[in-house]
Design an enzyme around this catalytic site. Structure first.
Site, mmCIF file in Angstrom:
data_model
loop_
_atom_site.group_PDB
_atom_site.id
_atom_site.type_symbol
_atom_site.label_atom_id
_atom_site.label_comp_id
_atom_site.label_asym_id
_atom_site.label_seq_id
_atom_site.Cartn_x
_atom_site.Cartn_y
_atom_site.Cartn_z
ATOM 1 N N SER A 43 60.570 5.538 15.400
ATOM 2 C CA SER A 43 61.922 5.136 15.856
ATOM 3 C C SER A 43 62.562 4.103 15.309
ATOM 4 O O SER A 43 63.953 4.095 15.353
ATOM 5 C CB SER A 43 61.495 4.697 17.645
ATOM 6 O OG SER A 43 60.724 3.649 17.463
ATOM 7 N N GLU A 44 61.906 3.073 14.842
ATOM 8 C CA GLU A 44 62.521 2.235 13.844
ATOM 9 C C GLU A 44 61.569 1.857 12.800
ATOM 10 O O GLU A 44 60.250 1.755 12.935
ATOM 11 C CB GLU A 44 62.635 0.654 14.526
ATOM 12 C CG GLU A 44 64.043 0.979 15.000
ATOM 13 C CD GLU A 44 64.052 1.367 16.696
ATOM 14 O OE1 GLU A 44 65.383 1.985 17.179
ATOM 15 O OE2 GLU A 44 63.132 1.659 17.270
ATOM 16 N N THR A 45 62.138 1.741 11.547
ATOM 17 C CA THR A 45 61.584 1.080 10.374
ATOM 18 C C THR A 45 62.176 -0.254 10.095
ATOM 19 O O THR A 45 63.369 -0.364 10.117
ATOM 20 C CB THR A 45 61.445 1.770 9.223
ATOM 21 O OG1 THR A 45 60.662 3.242 9.505
ATOM 22 C CG2 THR A 45 60.794 1.389 8.044
#
Length: 260
Positions: A43-45
């Site tokens: 979902s996020e890096t």
């Protein structure tokens, strides 16, 4: 570059929200970071570069489709990685971000994040929302995301949204559905199909909205929240004027190298 995946808002692997953390010596081109985030498909890096001053870092967050201005679980994951694997023993971290300066303090196994509040404002219930989430809202509010208040925790837990219809929703980057909790103060689930994430397992930034909202309703500044995704997660929340403190634990899933 060194690459870590930490499960945030949990002390168990395979629960909470997995955050990718890329530790850089210097910034890459934006399009390269976006490609890495798409390749990681979390979902996020987070991408972090050490600053000139002690305990200071520059931090950015990317979904598989776009850069975003605030992300809680990837900030927690980054703090966990820095404190345990990069600058070992660091218990205070100051991040320079698109949302200003964010401070994180490690307190034993909890990481306390100091975030800005984003108190949502009441808005008209969109006509299509019943078709989208399958539950009749009590009220809706808007900040960065559309916040939908429903009657019970069970309704939140059993949601099965129509993501193709949610993509057409004209308001909000995402949709947060929330209700008063049974064994905690409040519960939520968060959906971001416009950003390439149908459901985010545990969303720290959403609580910049939810903490001031529920603080007023429950008449308390310190609260415990749960996100009721399949993976689930627990957040320890506090309202502090125009800031919120969001605390959680993290667990390391993997360490590797990215070669580009």
């Amino acid at each position: 570059m060194k690459y870590y995946v930490a499960d945030a808002f949990t002390d168990e692997v395979f629960k909470g929200n997995p955050a990718g953390v890329c530790v850089l010596d210097e910034w890459l081109q934006d399009d390269v970071m976006q490609k890495i985030a798409a390749e990681n498909n979390l979902s996020e890096t987070a991408f972090v570069v050490k600053g000139k001053n002690k305990n200071e870092y520059d931090l950015r967050w990317f979904t598989p489709k776009a850069e975003i201005d605030l992300c809680g679980h990837a900030t927690l994951g980054t703090s966990y990685v820095i404190s345990n694997y990069v600058d070992v023993g660091t218990d205070k971290m100051i991040f320079h971000t698109a949302s200003g300066i964010l401070e994180v303090n490690r307190k034993s196994d909890l990481y306390e994040m100091n975030f800005p509040t984003r108190e949502p404002k009441k808005t008209q219930i969109p006509e299509t929302i019943l078709d989208i989430i399958g539950v009749k809202p009590i009220e809706t509010y808007l900040s960065r995301d559309l916040v939908i208040v429903v009657e019970t925790e069970e309704q939140v837990k059993n949601l099965a949204p129509d993501f193709s219809k949610m993509l057409k929703l004209e308001v909000g980057s995402g949709v947060i559905v929330t209700a008063k909790g049974s064994d905690v103060d409040f519960v939520s689930r968060c959906f971001y199909p416009k950003l390439g994430v149908n459901e985010d397992p545990v969303t720290g930034s959403a609580h910049s909205n939810l903490i001031p909202f529920w603080s007023k309703r429950l008449n308390k500044d310190k609260m415990i929240a749960k996100q009721l995704s399949k993976r689930g997660g627990t957040l320890y929340c506090e309202l502090c004027g125009d800031r919120v403190k969001i605390s959680g634990r993290a667990s390391l899933y993997m360490v590797g190298n990215i070669n580009i």
